[in-house]
Structures are given as structure tokens and as C-alpha cells.
Enzyme design. Sequence first.
Site, PDB file in Angstrom:
ATOM      1  N   LYS A 130       0.959  -1.074  -0.027  1.00 50.99           N
ATOM      2  CA  LYS A 130       0.009   0.080   0.093  1.00 50.99           C
ATOM      3  C   LYS A 130       0.899   1.207  -0.025  1.00 50.99           C
ATOM      4  O   LYS A 130       2.176   1.173   0.292  1.00 50.99           O
ATOM      5  CB  LYS A 130      -1.033   0.121   1.350  1.00 50.99           C
ATOM      6  CG  LYS A 130      -2.373   0.894   1.094  1.00 50.99           C
ATOM      7  CD  LYS A 130      -3.175   0.137   0.263  1.00 50.99           C
ATOM      8  CE  LYS A 130      -4.508   0.686   0.459  1.00 50.99           C
ATOM      9  NZ  LYS A 130      -5.656  -0.297  -0.132  1.00 50.99           N
TER      10      LYS A 130
HETATM   11  N1  GLU Z   1      -7.333   0.071  -3.266  1.00 43.61           N
HETATM   12  C1  GLU Z   1      -7.938  -1.327  -3.535  1.00 43.61           C
HETATM   13  C2  GLU Z   1      -8.021  -2.215  -2.356  1.00 43.61           C
HETATM   14  O1  GLU Z   1      -7.796  -1.657  -1.266  1.00 43.61           O
HETATM   15  C3  GLU Z   1      -7.349  -2.037  -4.827  1.00 43.61           C
HETATM   16  C4  GLU Z   1      -5.867  -2.422  -4.887  1.00 43.61           C
HETATM   17  C5  GLU Z   1      -5.472  -3.038  -6.274  1.00 43.61           C
HETATM   18  O2  GLU Z   1      -6.195  -2.839  -7.150  1.00 43.61           O
HETATM   19  O3  GLU Z   1      -4.432  -3.111  -6.367  1.00 43.61           O
HETATM   20  O4  GLU Z   1      -8.261  -3.188  -2.420  1.00 43.61           O
END
Ligand code: GLU
Length: 443
Positions: A130
Amino acid sequence: MRNLYIHVPLALKKHDLAGRVGVISMDEKVNPYKNAQKQFDKAAALMDIDKNLLVRLRKTNFELEVNFPVRMDNGDVRMFTGYRVQHRFRSPTKGGIRYAPFVDLDEIKALAFLMTWKCTVAGLPFSGAKGGVACDPSKLSKGELERLTRRYTEEMRHVFHPKLDVPAPDMGTNGEVMGWIMDTYSFLEGQRQEVAEVVTGKPIELGGIEGRIEATGRGVARITELAWTHYYGDTLSGKTVAVQGFGNVGSISAKQLHEMGCKVVAVSDVNGTIYNVNGLDIPAVLAHGAKERTVAGYGNADALGVKDVLEVPVDILVPAALENLLIKENAPRIKARMVVEGANAPTTLDAENHLLSKGTIIVPDILANAGGVTVSYFEWAQDIQAQAWEEKHVYDELNTYMTRAFERVKNAAEKHKTDLRTGAYVLAIDKVASYVNKRGLFP
Ligand code: GLU
């Protein structure tokens, strides 16, 4: 007390991202990373598993914090703090980038940690990551946002990589931002050919995939249907729903659940809750939101306070904004029979224990909102193979992945006589541990 922010994508001002983030105030003492580790521990306690493996899985293993300058429109230079955290067992690591004022290292660590379990529950060949930048995108011009994104990407130039770490949108970022990341990365790599697969959630023109914008909300709706049918032996027809947060995840979840026959009686954004006991006309609410940039002021409903959405009498509650929303203090007032976590980490452990003790089914984030990263996986694979998937193919595959994930989680929970979150963790820890075990420990 500290300020928490909820997702309000309809409150657009200067540009597409402005106003995505609004503020609510909430007592917030729970560290989301520690909360997630406690959920991990609860599952690990049910498993017969080598403690030397567990110790390796319990922590994020790469944490980068950078401070970087951006020239603002008035000529001043401002410093911003950005992060990228990885919980790496296999490559690439995968997870979004969040732009919000409250972003800090512990939040990003928690979200990276969750991504590993989410990807594994969904059956994707990724571990978790993240990123984020502490900023308020609603207060930045489009030019400032682009310069910030390009500079952040430069700072992450040796971290992002199509086979090592692939970012995506999250709260406060969108396809346009992903396009700038792809362009900047390709430029810095000196490639005459763009590197589309370094980031997902891109605009279609840049190698994005059909259906990525709707993917998380569609997945939430599909999982709601599967869970409701399984636990209550009934269809969704006429079931009452409240959706907290009307961003990408909340608004698409509401739309899908409405189309599936639910009666969505309450939705909220940063300006308040709208409530109609006979059911909201969700297409009309979406149209109102598109025009007014908020659900507030929608005519055919009562106006309630921002947090009231959590406590209205409904069958199903979908928290779809931030962490730590269902907490010890409000858990006794939550009446829903099922909570489906569209957001990441919306429920603290105390709240969860209370809700479970009164028989509420909690469908955890790492299952319920896995549709977004699942379609990100399709996008990544599509770009590597230089293919273009049809929308129907995307949605059919998404359904297959979500259905399989639900079945596996439900079976794990039933086998261990535990709740769905713990079942999901047991399933995912088992898979990741056996991967790590087979590779061994270097040196
Ligand atoms: N931000 C989204 C999540 O928390 C998607 C992450 C992604 O597609 O890599 O799952």
C-alpha cells in the site's frame, strides 16, 4: 480525538479528485495495524502451524517514507510525505495509493498487511502493498496534483516495477492519477514503449481494463448475495440496506444492490445521511449526486446526521469509507443482521466481538472488497499479454473469483467453527505459510 476522513467522490470542485475526502470527527484510539495483527493472531491460534512461519508472516517487511518538494501554483515550494509499504512473500506486491490528509505509516502498514490476505483469499498470485501521500486532494489544483504524483512516482522509481510492486487507485486517487504514474515511470525507465503493466486502474486508453471502476462495488454486491443466501436461506429481494460512504465503492455497491432487488433505505456522505424507509430511488440519488456533488439535499428522503447511517434499522449495513468506523461505542446500536465491509478495516476488534456475540454476520474486507484487486489482476495480466478483455468477460471472471473465494472462506469458517473473518485468515495464512515454507529461509 482526531479527525477522520470519509470518501465523498461526488463533491467535485476544481477537478476530478477535489472533494473526494471530507472530514468527520470520531474517537479513534485503535491502531489499525495492531488491530489487523490481532485478527491474524486470532486465526493463527486455531491453526496447527509452525511458530517460526507465523513470526515471518505477522509483520510488514518493507516500509519507505519519503519527504519530497512540490512547486505549488503560487510559486511556493511545499514538502509532502509519501509512503510505500510491502508485506512481501511473492512478487509482485499489489495495492493502492491513498491521497488523504490523515495518511500515516501505521495506516499504510495495516492496509499493506490486509492486501496480502485479500489477494490470497481471492486466489491472486500477489502479496500485499500500500502507498499514500499525506495531502488533501480537494485543496490541490490539477496541476499541483499532477506534479505531486509525478514526483512521488520518481521517489518510488526503484520500488514500483511490473514484476515487483504494482500500485493501483485507492481513496483520493483515480484513473487519471494512475495514468500519470504510468507515464512518469515509463519516462524514467527511458522506455520508448510505455510500461502499462506497472500500474492498474488506468484509463482504458492507456491499457486499463473494462469494468475496473465498478469492480469493487460489484464484488461487494455479489458477496452480499452469496452470504445472505447462505446464512439466511433467502434471496436479496426486498432486503433493507444502508450504505455508509458514497464514493466509488459505496455508490456502485448501492447501485448493484438496488438492481438486485434490495431496498436501499439509507446512504451517506460527508454532508449527512439520506433516509427513506420505503427505499431510495438509487438512480435518482446517483443523478442528484452527479449534479450536486453530494447526496445531501436529495428531495425524497429525510436528512439525518453523518453517522446515523450506521444505526438505522436494516438487514444489511455496508460500511464503504474508512477504517475504525464500527467501534466499541457504537456497536451496541448497530441493528443490521449482516455487515458487509466494502471499506478496508472498518470494524475494530471490540466492535466485532460485540456484533458476533449478538449474532451479526460480518463479511470481512479481505473477502467483501476483493473485487477491485481481482480486476486489477486481470488488467495486469491483460497488459502483459497485450490483450483487451471484453467487459462481459471481466464481469464473468470476477463472479467466478468472488464465488470461489466466498465458498472457500465459508468452508474454512465452518470447518474451524469460527466467524468469516477468522475463516478467511485461516485460509490465507495456510496458503501463504505453505508457500513460504516450500521456499525455505535464506540464507
Ligand atoms: N485499493 C484497492 C484495495 O484496497 C485496490 C488495490 C489494487 O487494485 O491493487 O483493495
